[in-house]
Design a protein around this motif. Structure first.
Motif, PDB file in Angstrom:
ATOM      1  N   CYS A   1      57.561  50.925  45.335  1.00 44.80           N
ATOM      2  CA  CYS A   1      57.759  51.097  46.770  1.00 44.80           C
ATOM      3  C   CYS A   1      56.967  49.992  47.474  1.00 44.80           C
ATOM      4  CB  CYS A   1      57.260  52.488  47.165  1.00 44.80           C
ATOM      5  SG  CYS A   1      57.120  52.719  48.919  1.00 44.80           S
ATOM      6  N   GLU A   2      57.677  49.158  48.227  1.00 48.78           N
ATOM      7  CA  GLU A   2      57.038  47.988  48.836  1.00 48.78           C
ATOM      8  C   GLU A   2      55.809  48.374  49.665  1.00 48.78           C
ATOM      9  OE1 GLU A   2      59.784  45.292  50.546  1.00 48.78           O
ATOM     10  OE2 GLU A   2      58.225  43.948  51.313  1.00 48.78           O
ATOM     11  N   GLU A   3      55.909  49.496  50.384  1.00 51.03           N
ATOM     12  CA  GLU A   3      54.834  49.890  51.288  1.00 51.03           C
ATOM     13  C   GLU A   3      53.529  50.198  50.548  1.00 51.03           C
ATOM     14  OE1 GLU A   3      58.063  51.181  51.684  1.00 51.03           O
ATOM     15  OE2 GLU A   3      58.275  49.566  53.138  1.00 51.03           O
ATOM     16  N   THR A   4      53.643  50.830  49.377  1.00 48.85           N
ATOM     17  CA  THR A   4      52.422  51.260  48.702  1.00 48.85           C
ATOM     18  C   THR A   4      51.933  50.254  47.662  1.00 48.85           C
ATOM     19  OG1 THR A   4      53.663  52.523  47.065  1.00 48.85           O
ATOM     20  CG2 THR A   4      52.965  53.712  49.030  1.00 48.85           C
TER      21      THR A   4
ATOM     22  N   GLN B   1      48.279  49.295  47.816  1.00 45.41           N
ATOM     23  CA  GLN B   1      47.385  50.350  47.348  1.00 45.41           C
ATOM     24  C   GLN B   1      47.432  50.481  45.827  1.00 45.41           C
ATOM     25  OE1 GLN B   1      49.532  52.459  50.453  1.00 45.41           O
ATOM     26  NE2 GLN B   1      47.818  53.903  50.439  1.00 45.41           N
TER      27      GLN B   1
ATOM     28  N   LYS C   1      54.886  38.657  49.471  1.00 44.76           N
ATOM     29  CA  LYS C   1      56.340  38.844  49.586  1.00 44.76           C
ATOM     30  C   LYS C   1      56.917  39.397  48.283  1.00 44.76           C
ATOM     31  CE  LYS C   1      60.513  36.108  50.278  1.00 44.76           C
ATOM     32  NZ  LYS C   1      61.105  34.766  50.263  1.00 44.76           N
TER      33      LYS C   1
END
Lengths: 309, 309
Positions: free
Chosen positions: A62-65, A68, B25
């Protein structure tokens, strides 16, 4: 008969608990897809263990995580280093490395069979095989395509229609395939369904259908280009043989998407089909067509009984 | 010019450290394969940040560690329940849920370009296109197939040969593809290389080659059945067009394996090719052949310059 769970509520009975689960057998797995289908037993406190199927599938990144997942608390261990290249084992915190888990519990024999890996068999169906094996089999099945007629008659899925050529002989409808969520064009998947009835599959096509096929090829490409901005050079347009239902339809998928069913043993490019029919109007009534069947497909049984597998 | 790492040993300079890594990216990703290619920056203590490519791929499930992965310490959270079916989020202990990590550091522009997702373009190559675009392009490249001749002359890979028909006109060699580790037949992959020289690809085939093609089909199937116990009904046997090298060769893969390059826009079943040549000896000199090219393929440039894309 003993009814050890008799005092529990039904919801409680089917509550799956890892504590009491033990792996019995791998039913199927894919190293590429990172998925495994497990047959296991769930032990009862006072009674016989019951069958369960547990499906584990690693989740896409998942790009967002990602930041993290790759943070400094992640455990990165060097495996090999050569010049600027190195390989490592990464053990991120569990919360950023989820496994999608599907449980069927209690599971029946039918579930176990459904998920068990099935052998595939390649069939070389000659023109004669089609007449003596496949066609009688299809007639015996009397498979309904009423749901397709509902779409063509605007009784269902009306709001999903992307394009229509209403000609009853040479027209068609274009709709997104149900497998496609329409959120990104990476895995674009649409289906063209012809208005003409009684054309079951590729096997039935003759030069008589060329106008219809050319309409589908040309108008389908234009409609998709307008609606999704995907040019014709990035579309894979093909039939399935055998198809999953016997009313003629054509698949449009994004070229960069490894769509299931686009393998050479199932897919036939519409452009090649058109060229074949232009060269020989009865090409598809004469030729051997090759396809794969799963071990439990009743059509395979028919080919076996005829001594053709 | 500043040389901030001047005092460090070369090995130290290229030591990758998650602490100083930041995601810039996503170059490419596959939700199906659970893989992501990341372009990031690694900050220097006193100097400019350098480029790095980090490739993360979730690992396949390992049968041996499944019981540990599913032990009671794993965190299983219910998402949805309906009758006997339920879905969950599973967060196993990190040690049972590894991510394979490949690092290129420092990375150059070339690396970044190599991993960047590339558009694919579908080419419909007519007979005329082959003569005026593809064939001149191939000649200008003067690609060496010396490594293939080394195999045919037993100067290399001798111990890998599975079967040979030594006839210089109609014979061939059968060897495992380098992509296959030969440890399991699930992803069986062998290549038949013809002894005859000068047959570049499918485009060159005529009825003159039928004996050779039939030898490859029949003897290849028998050899694989004897050696690997995989029957002909579980083999996919096909050409690539375009091929990756221009000495005629044929792919044998397990039917149940989604081998890369077995999509309809690249693969041509050997049995269909034989039937096409029996029907028309010059089928492959006349027909339009469809294939996909990556955006940076120089052959695509040639088709663009000719106004054919």
């Amino acid at each position: 008969a003993q009814e050890p769970e008799g005092n529990q509520a039904p919801a409680e009975r089917s509550r799956f608990n890892l504590n009491r689960f033990s792996v019995k057998k791998i039913l199927r797995e894919s190293a590429r897809d990172k998925i495994v289908f497990i047959h296991g037993k769930v032990g009862q406190d006072c009674g016989e263990a019951q069958d369960a199927v547990v499906i584990l599938e690693k989740t896409p990144f998942c790009e967002e995580t990602l930041p993290q997942l790759l943070n400094k608390d992640a455990d990165l261990r060097l495996q090999m280093r050569n010049d600027i290249y190195s390989t490592h084992h990464l053990y991120p915190l569990p919360s950023f490395n989820e496994i999608k888990t599907t449980v069927v519990y209690p599971a029946t024999e039918k579930h176990l069979k459904k998920y068990l890996k099935q052998e595939m068999y390649l069939i070389n169906e000659t023109a004669d095989d089609y007449k003596t094996i496949t066609s009688p089999y299809l007639q015996s099945q009397a498979l309904s395509v009423q749901w397709v007629y509902n779409i063509l008659e605007k009784k269902a899925e009306v709001e999903r229609i992307i394009y229509e050529n209403p000609d009853p002989q040479d027209g068609f409808l274009l709709i997104p395939d149900l497998k496609w969520n329409q959120k990104q064009v990476d895995d674009l998947y649409l289906i063209a369904i012809c208005h003409r009835r009684g054309v079951k599959s590729l096997r039935d096509l003759t030069a008589e259908h060329l106008t219809m096929l050319q309409n589908i090829l040309q108008e389908g490409q234009v409609a998709i280009s307008k609606r999704y901005n995907t040019p014709q050079s990035q579309l894979r347009i093909y039939f399935h043989y055998q198809p999953s239902y016997y009313h003629l339809h054509i698949h449009f998928t994004a070229l960069s998407y490894d769509a299931p069913g686009s393998m050479v043993e199932r897919a036939h490019l519409l452009s090649s089909v058109i060229e074949n029919l232009q060269t020989d109007p009865e090409y598809y009534q004469k030729r051997t067509l090759t396809f794969a069947l799963k071990a439990d497909d009743p059509l395979l049984q028919s080919f076996k009984e005829a001594g053709r597998v």
